[in-house]
Every structure is written in C-alpha cells, then in structure tokens.
Write an enzyme that holds these catalytic residues in place. Structure first.
Site, PDB file in Angstrom:
ATOM      1  N   ASP A 205      -5.179  -3.398  -2.676  1.00 37.31           N
ATOM      2  CA  ASP A 205      -4.275  -3.066  -1.568  1.00 37.31           C
ATOM      3  C   ASP A 205      -3.486  -4.263  -1.044  1.00 37.31           C
ATOM      4  O   ASP A 205      -4.057  -5.232  -0.543  1.00 37.31           O
ATOM      5  CB  ASP A 205      -5.125  -2.471  -0.441  1.00 37.31           C
TER       6      ASP A 205
ATOM      7  N   SER B 197       0.834  -1.187   0.000  1.00 42.48           N
ATOM      8  CA  SER B 197       0.000   0.000   0.000  1.00 42.48           C
ATOM      9  C   SER B 197       0.883   1.257   0.000  1.00 42.48           C
ATOM     10  O   SER B 197       1.725   1.410  -0.876  1.00 42.48           O
ATOM     11  CB  SER B 197      -0.953  -0.041   1.195  1.00 42.48           C
TER      12      SER B 197
END
Length: 496
Positions: A319, A179
């Site tokens: 993510d 991320s």
C-alpha cells in the site's frame, strides 16, 4: 424578509444539481450576505493590496503600450504564485465565490500578458526568445498537482473531484495516487481528454475489487482478500501499458506510490521518469496491497521488445499510502510542483480535517496535533519494549503513517460518517458510485474558484509552451523533426 430569503437560498444551495446552478445561487448569497461588498473593497490586512494594485497597473500599462521587452523583463523578475500573500486561505472564506476583485483582476491581467507575449508578432522579440522566457519563467513560477489519497472504497469520492475539475478546465496535468487513489489516478492518466468523460458514468464502471477468501487461504496467503479479483478490476478500468507509454499518449504526468514490504527499501513514486517501463496496472495493484488485506506484489515492466517481465524480481511492494500517501517533496523535485490540490479520503485523517480560515480557533489543528503527538509517543514506547523483528516492522509502518502530511494548499474531503467506515472494504454498487461522484463534485464546487485563481497563471505557462513548441515544429522540415507535435491549446489557437 432578507433572513427568510437567505435561508431559502441556502437550502437551494445544498440541493444544487450542477456547478452552474450552485455558482448562481452562491453569487446571489454573496450579494445578500455582504460577500460582494467585501470583494469590491480592495483593502485587507490579509494581503499586500498596495503591491498588487501597483503591479496590476504596471502590467496593464506596458501591455497596452506594446512595450514587450520591458513587460517580459518585469514578468520574469516579479511574477510569483503568492506575491503579496494573495494565496492566503483567509482570502477565500469571506465570499462563497471568488476573492477580492483586485486579486482576480491581477491574475487575469498576468494571464492576458502571457497570452499577448506568446501569440504576438514582435520585430524585436524573436520566437527563440519567447521559448526561453516561457521555459525559464514558468520553471520559476512552478505548477500544480492533484494528489489522490488512499481510503479503499471511500476513494471513489476522487471521481467526483476529478469530474468537477475536468469539466471546469482546472484539472492539473500532474497527478498522483496512493492505494485506492492510484486506481482513480491510473484511470485518468491512461485516458485522453476525449476519453475521460466515460469514467464519470457509473453505469459503465465495474469496480468490484473485493472478494473474501477461505480461512485456509487466509492462513496460507496471510491476506483476507483475493488479489485476483482486484487485478481483474484494474484490468477492466485501467488502459494497458507502461508509465512512459501513457505519458506519450495523453501528456498527463501520472505517479503512483508504493511502499516496501521489507526493511532496507524506501517508498517509491513510480512515473514516466523514475520507472518509465513499469506496467501501470501492476503498480496500482501494489499500491492497493493493504497489509493483511491483500498480499505484497512484485512489480512488472516492459522489456526492450515490449514483453512483460518481472521488475526487481526479489522485491515486493505494498500500500502506497502507508509511507507516502501524498508524495509532495518528490513531485516538487521531479516536476517543479509547488502547489498541491489534495483529495483526502483516508478514514484516520478526514475526521480531523477542516478548511483553513473557517476553523477560527484552530481547534481541529490542535486536536490533530494532540492525537498525532500521543500516537507517536505510543509508537516510541512500543519500539522500546517490543523490538522483535516482526513487531518492529509493524511499528515502523505505523510510524510511517503518523509522520506524514495529509493536507495540501487546497484540500477536498468528504463528510465523515460511521456508515462509510463500515463499508470501506465492500464492493460499491452503481448507486454507491453515483453517490460518491456527487459527493466529490459538491465538495469541490466551493473550492473551484480558489483553484482556478491559484492555477490560472501556471496553466497559461503550460499552454504557451505547448503552443510555441508546435509553432517551432511547423517551421522545422519533416525530416529534421525529432518529436511528435503537441496539440496547441484551444484558446491560444483561437487567439492566434
């Protein structure tokens, strides 16, 4: 007088503007508070000091006598990262700087012996035998990696951690990011040492990644933020190219984690071995695609002709921190990593983190385990009674988040404040970036000597292997060379 002096120096420590200044003040506090006396006393129940003393004397004696073959034999048999429990976290809480002098001397002597074997000219120990020894023993010893967590804008904290490690020659070659951590890891992994200092200048960074979309676009794309803005941010800050191109240029081993957006796929760690031709910028875009905030992403790769093409066209990724924030097991398998330095900024994790050894009663650990256990029970109930396809996928994602390990052998994390949480998805200003970098540095300084001690020997192994490879290339005729020369370490070039 002593108490007043200690109080004054503690204030000075909080306001130190560099690691050099911080270390000087911390060293003085160790003298005033008794930390120095503890370091000088080699005895402790926290490690096997008799074994370490015996090994230290033995190595030193063999090196001084020049008994290289016996030294090589004994190092291959007995050199381990946690010999006698010297990596015990409790050994790094009694003093502000360093640990037992005996442990420091042992580590430095081991490093000195390896340098001696590497650059020495021995009639009865050939260059080929050296290479074999360093490769085998280095593989057995293992290496360190730096793992950068997710955390949206809070991930700018990672810049300060990397700055402190880089400026003190302790930045591992292996690094991974998830991320927000993938952006910082990619910024580092696509730059050489000479280019790296530019990312520590807040005035030269443009990290405007968040741009809200209209209500109509939200319903159409099922995301709150414009992915084009994030993609432009990555283009500005990450050098172009694939994972294998970055590795060949910088010799850094960069990894980025991504999570699947649908069933029947597994989370992946993308790097120069598992996805050599995948475009790094696109991998970071996918790793930053927080579900509901940014839409899922299709990866891209370079084909044989260097053209950008879709990678697994039908698959979308989100993510990386959802299912694989800290890919420790995968790094261990691919890169022989057995020591993990973690920079952790995830807002659902940081409130429960404490330094091992300082939390004497284990209250944070108990709270973390209780919270995780309760959350898993909620997930199980939800899975049982709300088993629809859409709800089931959401529950699976939550389960992935709860099942992960979020700390390392050395964990570095910021102070948790409600204000930071309110600004997670806001674009940082230059002053914000400067503050995050300073917070990252300050959080790293107290851990630096522990990191230096626990990575010292593995770093020498890497330097020695690189230096020996270059020496071998110099002896090989140019028309028979198959790889590019590796620049020898500065300290070993001086030693030779």
């Amino acid at each position: 007088m002593s108490k007043k002096l200690i109080a004054a120096r503690l204030r000075d420590l909080e306001n130190a503007d560099s690691y050099r200044s911080w270390r000087e003040i911390a060293g003085e506090l160790d003298r005033l508070e008794g930390g120095d006396a503890w370091k000088q006393d080699e005895m402790s129940d926290d490690y096997d000091y008799l074994l370490i003393k015996e090994r230290l004397d033995h190595m030193r004696r063999l090196r001084k006598r020049g008994e290289v073959r016996q030294l090589v034999h004994d190092l291959a048999e007995g050199l381990h990262g946690n010999l006698g429990n010297i990596a015990n976290p409790n050994l790094y809480v009694y003093a502000r700087v360093g640990t037992k002098r005996l442990i420091e001397e042992y580590v430095e002597e081991a490093a000195r012996c390896l340098d001696y074997i590497c650059v020495g000219d021995f009639a009865d120990f050939s260059s080929d035998e050296k290479v074999l020894f360093f490769k085998r023993t280095g593989t057995s010893f293992g290496r360190s990696a730096l793992l950068l967590s997710g955390g949206a804008t809070l991930g700018m904290f990672h810049l300060g951690v990397i700055k402190a490690l880089f400026e003190n020659n302790t930045l591992p070659r292996v690094l991974s990011g998830s991320s927000a951590g993938s952006i910082i890891a990619a910024m580092v992994g696509t730059r050489t040492d000479a280019e790296l200092p530019t990312i520590f200048e807040p005035d030269g960074l443009d990290l405007q990644a968040f741009q809200a979309v209209s209500l109509r676009q939200i319903f159409k794309g099922k995301a709150l933020m414009d992915p084009t803005q994030l993609e432009e941010c990555l283009t500005r800050n990450i050098r172009p190219g694939s994972f294998v191109e970055a590795f060949e240029r910088t010799r850094r081993i960069l990894g980025i984690t991504v999570s699947p957006s649908e069933q029947h796929q597994q989370p992946r760690l993308l790097n120069y071995l598992t996805a050599p031709n995948v475009v790094i910028r696109r991998a970071a875009l996918a790793s930053c695609a927080v579900p509901g905030v940014f839409p899922p992403v299709m990866l891209e790769a370079l084909d044989y002709n260097g053209e950008t093409v879709p990678h697994m066209r039908s698959k979308r990724w989100v993510d990386g921190s959802i299912a694989n924030d800290l890919p420790m097991l995968r790094l261990a398998r691919l890169h022989n990593v057995n020591h993990y330095i973690v920079s952790q900024t995830n807002p659902h994790v940081v409130p429960f983190m404490r330094d091992p050894g300082r939390d004497r009663y284990g209250l944070s650990s108990i709270a973390r385990q209780f919270a995780a256990g309760a959350s898993r029970d909620v997930v199980k109930v939800t899975q049982r009674y709300f088993g629809g396809a859409g709800a089931g996928r959401i529950v699976d994602l939550l389960n992935d988040v709860l099942q992960q390990r979020y700390s390392g052998d050395v964990s570095i994390f910021p102070k948790h404040t409600p204000t930071q949480l309110m600004r997670m998805f806001s674009n940082p200003t230059t002053d914000d970036i400067r503050r995050y970098i300073r917070e990252g540095e300050r959080a790293t300084w107290p851990k630096l000597e522990r990191i230096r001690m626990q990575t010292r020997i593995s770093r020498v192994f890497e330097d020695c292997v690189a230096w020996l490879k270059e020496q071998g290339l110099r002896r090989t005729p140019p028309n028979r060379r198959r790889v590019q020369p590796i620049r020898p370490p500065r300290d070993l070039r001086a030693a030779s």
